[in-house]
Design an enzyme around this catalytic site. Structure first.
Site, PDB file in Angstrom:
ATOM      1  N   ASP A  78      52.811  96.426  -8.318  1.00 25.28           N
ATOM      2  CA  ASP A  78      53.301  97.692  -9.289  1.00 25.28           C
ATOM      3  C   ASP A  78      52.222  98.172 -10.113  1.00 25.28           C
ATOM      4  O   ASP A  78      51.959  97.436 -11.287  1.00 25.28           O
ATOM      5  CB  ASP A  78      54.365  97.254  -9.960  1.00 25.28           C
ATOM      6  CG  ASP A  78      55.287  98.254 -10.867  1.00 25.28           C
ATOM      7  OD1 ASP A  78      54.882  99.515 -10.582  1.00 25.28           O
ATOM      8  OD2 ASP A  78      55.845  97.764 -11.887  1.00 25.28           O
ATOM      9  N   ASP A 116      51.270 106.923 -10.020  1.00 20.17           N
ATOM     10  CA  ASP A 116      52.185 105.768  -9.887  1.00 20.17           C
ATOM     11  C   ASP A 116      52.278 105.231  -8.327  1.00 20.17           C
ATOM     12  O   ASP A 116      52.623 106.186  -7.504  1.00 20.17           O
ATOM     13  CB  ASP A 116      53.560 105.974 -10.594  1.00 20.17           C
ATOM     14  CG  ASP A 116      54.352 104.806 -10.574  1.00 20.17           C
ATOM     15  OD1 ASP A 116      53.691 103.831 -10.359  1.00 20.17           O
ATOM     16  OD2 ASP A 116      55.613 104.934 -10.979  1.00 20.17           O
TER      17      ASP A 116
END
Ligand SMILES: *[C@@H]1O[C@H](CO)[C@@H](O)[C@H](O)[C@H]1NC(C)=O
Ligand SMILES: *[C@@H]1O[C@H](CO)[C@@H](O)[C@H](O)[C@H]1NC(C)=O
Ligand SMILES: *[C@@H]1O[C@H](CO)[C@@H](O)[C@H](O)[C@H]1NC(C)=O
Ligand SMILES: *[C@@H]1O[C@H](CO)[C@@H](O)[C@H](O)[C@H]1NC(C)=O
Length: 406
Positions: free
Chosen positions: A91, A282
């Site tokens: 992540d 992201d």
């Protein structure tokens, strides 16, 4: 697992560099037929978490969803001595590296691999300092430890890195299904990237429609970008508190579709003094979301180019602008590239990376957000691009690539 929206799982894992912390991870993406709708819903959870975090200054970070496994990418690594192999969510929107620790008597989620037991590892140490890391719709709590982590699947390939700070979780919410923990790749001091000293990683994501080849994540010295056509743009630092300074902000100054510059205000994507706004790249968001003043320009430009009838695709896809294609299996119309004009670098996004065939509709794979949220460059728009995050140099570099043969 088949019901998960998009899941990238590790199929092979091989060391490239002989020095510590050079790691190559091959990743495979799995699909459900409704992955966009699920991804949109998951992205909304991330956005809400960011907005809350920006307004409260709490330690809230990225990506959990109630409805699907929280992440989209799983990488495999091993912890302890002897090494225990486990899959973890990779992540870019958070920092902490953690796994569930035995004995996990309180509140543990079922994980696919046996629990790591610090008592049976000869390299574990702790000062008993506690943490509670909160995500969009979940949390994990325990004590900080230090451990040896091992990368590489076969004994011949393995490289171990001692002294990595991690979270030994003793209680967690139950929305991390499919993983045995998480690896934070954000900009903060606790992230794996920062702890690996080389401070960089890169990835190359295969097209979403390509279900047969593997995506790649490179960590440490093996992460480099020597491809033709490399462009670089500096990261922008969010001056406000955690967690917003974990994210990889970029300076986006404009967007064009084909040769037409869209009339977007110059400050549409700038980071405000209070830490709101801006644009982040992201790995854990799928669909790009743009501040509404920019989104409406993109939407109008796409609408003006497409000759097909529009359809309300919000229920089926979660997306705002959809068309009815003559056939549900192929892109009905060639679209010009979209160019994102970053500070010092143009990122060219082909039609297939901003339009998507989904649930029999052909939709713009973008959405709007509120003015306070950061805009987000999602991973659908990052397919077939080799993207290098270099924390030491404070730059993002990228080049078009065929990620299926990477
Ligand atoms: C995750 O696990 C919990 C607890 O077993 C279960 O209730 C939930 O349905 C699972 N979610 C998914 C997406 O598999
Ligand atoms: C941490 O806590 C454990 C269990 O209470 C104890 O045995 C250990 O000595 C503590 N370690 C430190 C460094 O305080
Ligand atoms: C961690 O924080 C969350 C959110 O504030 C809370 O619901 C949870 O109970 C906390 N967990 C522990 C073990 O303190
Ligand atoms: C997002 O776009 C839709 C459709 O164009 C519009 O109806 C809605 O008001 C916009 N939302 C925001 C928060 O600007």
């Amino acid at each position: 697992m088949a019901s998960l929206a998009v899941l990238i799982s590790l199929v092979a894992f091989a060391m490239l560099a002989s020095s510590a912390a050079g790691v190559r991870v091959d990743l495979t993406r799995l699909h459900s037929s409704r992955f966009v709708r699920d991804a949109v819903r998951r992205d909304m959870h991330r956005h809400r978490a960011r907005r809350l975090a920006a307004s409260s200054g709490d330690t809230v970070s990225a990506p959990v969803s109630k409805d699907t496994a929280m992440g989209e990418y799983l990488m495999t690594l091993a912890i302890g001595t002897p090494p225990l192999i486990y899959p973890a969510i990779a992540d870019t929107g958070s920092d902490l590296i953690w796994t569930q620790c035995a004995p996990c008597t309180d509140q543990c989620f079922p994980q696919p691999t046996p629990l790591y037991n610090p008592a049976s590892s000869t390299t574990f140490s702790t000062n008993n300092q506690t943490y509670n890391q909160t995500y969009g719709t979940g949390w994990t709590a325990g004590i900080y430890g230090s451990e040896t982590f091992t990368f590489g699947s076969s004994p011949a390939d393995q490289t171990s890195v001692p002294g990595i700070t991690f979270g030994c979780s003793l209680a967690s919410s139950n929305n991390f299904n499919g993983s045995s923990g998480l690896v934070g790749l954000g900009r903060g001091s606790e992230s794996l990237v920062t702890q690996l000293v080389t401070g960089k990683f890169s990835y190359c994501l295969t097209p979403f429609q390509d279900t047969s080849s593997s995506s790649t994540l490179l960590l440490g010295p093996s992460a480099s970008l020597n491809d033709a056509g490399v462009s670089s743009t500096p990261f922008v630092t969010n001056p406000t508190m955690e967690p917003m300074n974990t994210y990889y902000y970029l300076d986006l100054t404009g967007i064009s579709l084909g040769t037409t510059d869209l009339s977007i205000p110059a400050d549409a994507f700038s980071l405000k003094a209070d830490g709101t706004g801006g644009l982040i790249i992201d790995s854990g968001s799928t669909i790009t979301s743009l501040v509404d003043v920019a989104y409406q320009q993109v939407r109008a430009a796409v609408l003006s180019l497409v000759t097909l009838p529009t359809a309300d695709g919000s229920a089926a896809t979660g997306l705002d602008l959809c068309f009815v294609p003559p056939s549900s299996t192929s892109a009905p119309q060639d679209m010009p590239s979209m160019t994102l004009h970053f500070n010092g670098a143009d990122m060219v996004i082909p039609g297939d990376s901003y339009m998507i065939l989904e649930s029999g509709l052909w939709c713009l794979a973008m959405q709007n957000n509120t003015d306070a949220d950061p805009s987000i460059l999602g991973n659908y728009q990052q397919q077939n691009m080799h993207i290098l995050y270099d924390i030491g140099q404070e730059t993002l570099s990228f080049a078009p690539a065929n990620c299926g043969t990477f």
